[in-house]
Scaffold this active site. Structure first.
Site, PDB file in Angstrom:
ATOM      1  N   GLU A  54     -10.247   3.987   0.517  1.00 58.83           N
ATOM      2  CA  GLU A  54     -10.323   5.454   0.594  1.00 58.83           C
ATOM      3  C   GLU A  54      -9.043   5.978  -0.042  1.00 58.83           C
ATOM      4  OE1 GLU A  54     -12.875   7.204   1.793  1.00 58.83           O
ATOM      5  OE2 GLU A  54     -14.036   5.493   2.488  1.00 58.83           O
ATOM      6  N   CYS A  91      -6.057  14.662   1.767  1.00 55.11           N
ATOM      7  CA  CYS A  91      -6.585  13.978   0.580  1.00 55.11           C
ATOM      8  C   CYS A  91      -7.667  14.797  -0.108  1.00 55.11           C
ATOM      9  CB  CYS A  91      -7.135  12.616   0.967  1.00 55.11           C
ATOM     10  SG  CYS A  91      -8.404  12.691   2.224  1.00 55.11           S
TER      11      CYS A  91
HETATM   12  P1  NAD Z   1       0.263   4.822   0.868  1.00 51.73           P
HETATM   13  O1  NAD Z   1      -0.729   4.170  -0.022  1.00 51.73           O
HETATM   14  O2  NAD Z   1       1.675   4.908   0.440  1.00 51.73           O
HETATM   15  O3  NAD Z   1       0.296   4.093   2.306  1.00 51.73           O
HETATM   16  C1  NAD Z   1      -0.879   3.816   3.035  1.00 51.73           C
HETATM   17  C2  NAD Z   1      -0.660   2.564   3.866  1.00 51.73           C
HETATM   18  O4  NAD Z   1      -0.407   1.470   3.001  1.00 51.73           O
HETATM   19  C3  NAD Z   1       0.514   2.644   4.833  1.00 51.73           C
HETATM   20  O5  NAD Z   1       0.124   2.082   6.057  1.00 51.73           O
HETATM   21  C4  NAD Z   1       1.592   1.828   4.137  1.00 51.73           C
HETATM   22  O6  NAD Z   1       2.464   1.173   5.043  1.00 51.73           O
HETATM   23  C5  NAD Z   1       0.801   0.821   3.350  1.00 51.73           C
HETATM   24  N1  NAD Z   1       1.470   0.428   2.112  1.00 51.73           N
HETATM   25  C6  NAD Z   1       2.274   1.207   1.326  1.00 51.73           C
HETATM   26  N2  NAD Z   1       2.698   0.522   0.252  1.00 51.73           N
HETATM   27  C7  NAD Z   1       2.169  -0.718   0.352  1.00 51.73           C
HETATM   28  C8  NAD Z   1       2.240  -1.885  -0.456  1.00 51.73           C
HETATM   29  N3  NAD Z   1       2.967  -1.918  -1.561  1.00 51.73           N
HETATM   30  N4  NAD Z   1       1.555  -2.987  -0.061  1.00 51.73           N
HETATM   31  C9  NAD Z   1       0.815  -2.957   1.062  1.00 51.73           C
HETATM   32  N5  NAD Z   1       0.708  -1.894   1.876  1.00 51.73           N
HETATM   33  C10 NAD Z   1       1.382  -0.774   1.536  1.00 51.73           C
HETATM   34  O7  NAD Z   1      -0.348   6.252   1.177  1.00 51.73           O
HETATM   35  P2  NAD Z   1       0.261   7.430   2.037  1.00 51.73           P
HETATM   36  O8  NAD Z   1       1.449   7.964   1.317  1.00 51.73           O
HETATM   37  O9  NAD Z   1       0.405   7.010   3.455  1.00 51.73           O
HETATM   38  O10 NAD Z   1      -0.935   8.490   1.970  1.00 51.73           O
HETATM   39  C11 NAD Z   1      -1.103   9.354   0.892  1.00 51.73           C
HETATM   40  C12 NAD Z   1      -2.222   8.926  -0.025  1.00 51.73           C
HETATM   41  O11 NAD Z   1      -3.358   8.581   0.719  1.00 51.73           O
HETATM   42  C13 NAD Z   1      -2.647  10.044  -0.946  1.00 51.73           C
HETATM   43  O12 NAD Z   1      -2.886   9.531  -2.230  1.00 51.73           O
HETATM   44  C14 NAD Z   1      -3.942  10.524  -0.332  1.00 51.73           C
HETATM   45  O13 NAD Z   1      -4.824  11.149  -1.220  1.00 51.73           O
HETATM   46  C15 NAD Z   1      -4.508   9.271   0.204  1.00 51.73           C
HETATM   47  N6  NAD Z   1      -5.437   9.548   1.287  1.00 51.73           N
HETATM   48  C16 NAD Z   1      -6.751   9.315   1.081  1.00 51.73           C
HETATM   49  C17 NAD Z   1      -7.656   9.620   2.088  1.00 51.73           C
HETATM   50  C18 NAD Z   1      -9.120   9.390   1.922  1.00 51.73           C
HETATM   51  O14 NAD Z   1      -9.829   9.528   2.891  1.00 51.73           O
HETATM   52  N7  NAD Z   1      -9.604   9.023   0.745  1.00 51.73           N
HETATM   53  C19 NAD Z   1      -7.189  10.170   3.283  1.00 51.73           C
HETATM   54  C20 NAD Z   1      -5.834  10.394   3.438  1.00 51.73           C
HETATM   55  C21 NAD Z   1      -4.941  10.076   2.444  1.00 51.73           C
END
Ligand code: NAD
Length: 455
Positions: free
Chosen positions: A209, A243
């Site tokens: 997602e 998002c």
């Molecule tokens: P992110 O991808 O930075 O982090 C999400 C999760 O992944 C966290 O738990 C984090 O610890 C982990 N993570 C981060 N970097 C990682 C890596 N290199 N390897 C493994 N795990 C890692 O996202 P965010 O900043 O928490 O959220 C924002 C993003 O999420 C935006 O792009 C937003 O659009 C998207 N989002 C999508 C939805 C949806 O339903 N499609 C909902 C909410 C947010």
């Protein structure tokens, strides 16, 4: 923490078969709802500490969403869990086909910080309903929310069934080296790639997602006031950190000025003359995101808003007009309270702008014109779409939610959540009462008859 040992314990519990019974699943869903009711105040406090989220927004976009998701699963689980009959071709008779949903095993849920309760618990509802064990890795960035989530789930569930592993990128990466039966990831597109690569090593199925730039096209055939109100709400709830927030506006040149004024009026109505003093307006999650957003303010002419305060991570609800599409604000997801306005003369220009970028997570169109609605839906591709409103498509349990292309893969919510965490096992039942020898060697002389039967 030794994650291999945690997985081993969960697998051992899963193999007892306890999670398979409908009574067990229903009981856990009811416990989950009870946990959320009991922790509502603690959840409110955590989300206010992390994001300055107004209690009404927490109620509408976090608490109610998960409670409704649980209620929906409880109401429908009996029918979801039933095997489906499948028709069997004539030549397989006597025989019968059935499709059995079965749990996958151990599920990993990795969640983001922007709706930290809802985006961890909503997939969990599906995992429980489908009879799985679950490990949740919440975002380390919403620190208070992660702590409450861990405390709440640890109180109500044994870690051999549902466990919360707190930690950052390293923790996430360590977990991803383990062999799960399903990985459900919500977050940014780049991290989604990392997750999918790690999952590929174990051939683990993933739901991703992700994010993207969700356009909002406005036509002239609208109720200006309602459209402005719905867009302002969808854009600025959670200070734009949603998002599926409308990322940018595509407005006909002819109504641009009028429409921007309406949005400005809505902002004043919602948050007062000084949104910084409003209890109903959120804050940016951290300094890194704050700095990223402040840099985007330079990409266009600030029509209104633009005030910032680094200490409180405040960015005013802001509208900017873009002279060019070739700026960072139009190249990546904004994910904050900055609304770029782009004008168009003809709808084909707006459609072309949408289609220039990656496929968005959501698309919004405001128009009463049914033909235009059909045209925009047919000529664009997006994870979901909503006509004449924003964000609300997310909370309709019969509308599976997810992205397409780089905004994600796989859909959840309602029955779709049960489906992604289930394996649909096809079973053919054959009778031992009669035997037809046509398929067995020696084949000599059998082909003409086989051709007559099978065509
Ligand atoms: P992110 O991808 O930075 O982090 C999400 C999760 O992944 C966290 O738990 C984090 O610890 C982990 N993570 C981060 N970097 C990682 C890596 N290199 N390897 C493994 N795990 C890692 O996202 P965010 O900043 O928490 O959220 C924002 C993003 O999420 C935006 O792009 C937003 O659009 C998207 N989002 C999508 C939805 C949806 O339903 N499609 C909902 C909410 C947010």
């Amino acid at each position: 923490m030794n994650y291999s040992e945690l997985l081993r314990q969960q697998r051992e519990f899963f193999q007892t078969g306890k999670t398979r019974s409908i009574d067990f699943r229903l009981a856990q869903l009811k416990i989950l709802k009870q946990a959320i009711v009991e922790y509502e105040i603690a959840i409110n406090e955590a989300l206010q500490a992390d994001l300055h989220k107004p209690v009404v927004e927490i109620y509408l976009t976090e608490i109610t969403v998960v409670k409704k998701e649980i209620d929906y699963a409880i109401k429908h689980l009996k029918s979801w869990i039933k095997p489906h009959k499948a028709a069997v071709p004539l030549e397989q008779l006597p025989g019968a086909g059935k499709i059995y949903p079965e749990p996958l095993g151990i599920v990993l849920i990795i969640s983001p910080w922007n709706y930290p309760l809802q985006l961890a618990i909503t997939p969990l509802v599906g995992a429980i309903a489908a009879g799985n064990c679950t490990i949740i890795k919440p975002s380390e960035i919403a620190t208070h929310a992660a702590a409450v989530l861990a405390k709440m789930l640890q109180k109500y569930f044994d870690s051999t069934y549902i466990s919360v592993v707190e930690g950052g990128v390293e923790t996430s990466q360590k977990l991803l080296t383990e062999k799960f039966d399903h990985i459900f990831f919500t977050g940014g597109t780049n991290v989604g790639r990392i997750v999918m690569e790690a999952a590929a090593k174990h051939l683990t199925p993933v739901v991703l997602e992700l994010g993207g730039k969700s356009p909002c096209i406005v036509d002239t055939d609208i109720n200006l006031e309602y459209a402005a109100k719905r867009i302002t709400w969808g854009k600025f709830i959670n200070a734009g950190q949603s998002c599926i927030a409308p990322d940018y506006l595509l407005v006909p040149e002819a109504i641009k000025q009028q429409f921007i004024e309406k949005i400005q009026k809505c902002i004043a109505e919602f948050y007062g003359a000084q949104p910084a003093n409003s209890p109903d307006y959120g804050r940016i999650i951290d300094r890194k995101q704050f700095d990223r957003l402040v840099a985007l303010l330079a990409d266009g002419k600030i029509v209104f808003g633009g005030e910032t305060d680094a200490e409180s991570r405040y960015i005013a609800p802001t509208v900017i007009e873009l002279a060019s599409l070739d700026v960072p604000a139009m190249q990546s997801e904004i994910f904050g309270p900055i609304l770029p306005v782009v004008t168009y003369q003809h709808i084909s220009e707006a459609i072309a702008i949408v289609n220039q970028g990656s496929k968005p997570l959501a698309l919004y169109l405001f128009s009463r014109d049914r033909n235009l609605q059909k045209r925009v839906l047919a000529e664009t591709s997006s994870g979901s779409a909503c006509i004449n409103d924003t964000v609300l498509q997310f909370v309709v349990p019969t509308l599976p939610f997810g992205g397409v292309g780089s905004s994600g893969m796989g859909k959840y919510h309602g029955k779709a959540s049960f489906d992604i965490f289930s394996h649909y096992k096809s079973v053919l039942y054959r009778s031992l009462a009669i035997e037809i020898n046509l398929r067995y060697p020696p084949y000599r002389g059998k082909l003409p008859l086989l051709k007559r039967i099978l065509g």
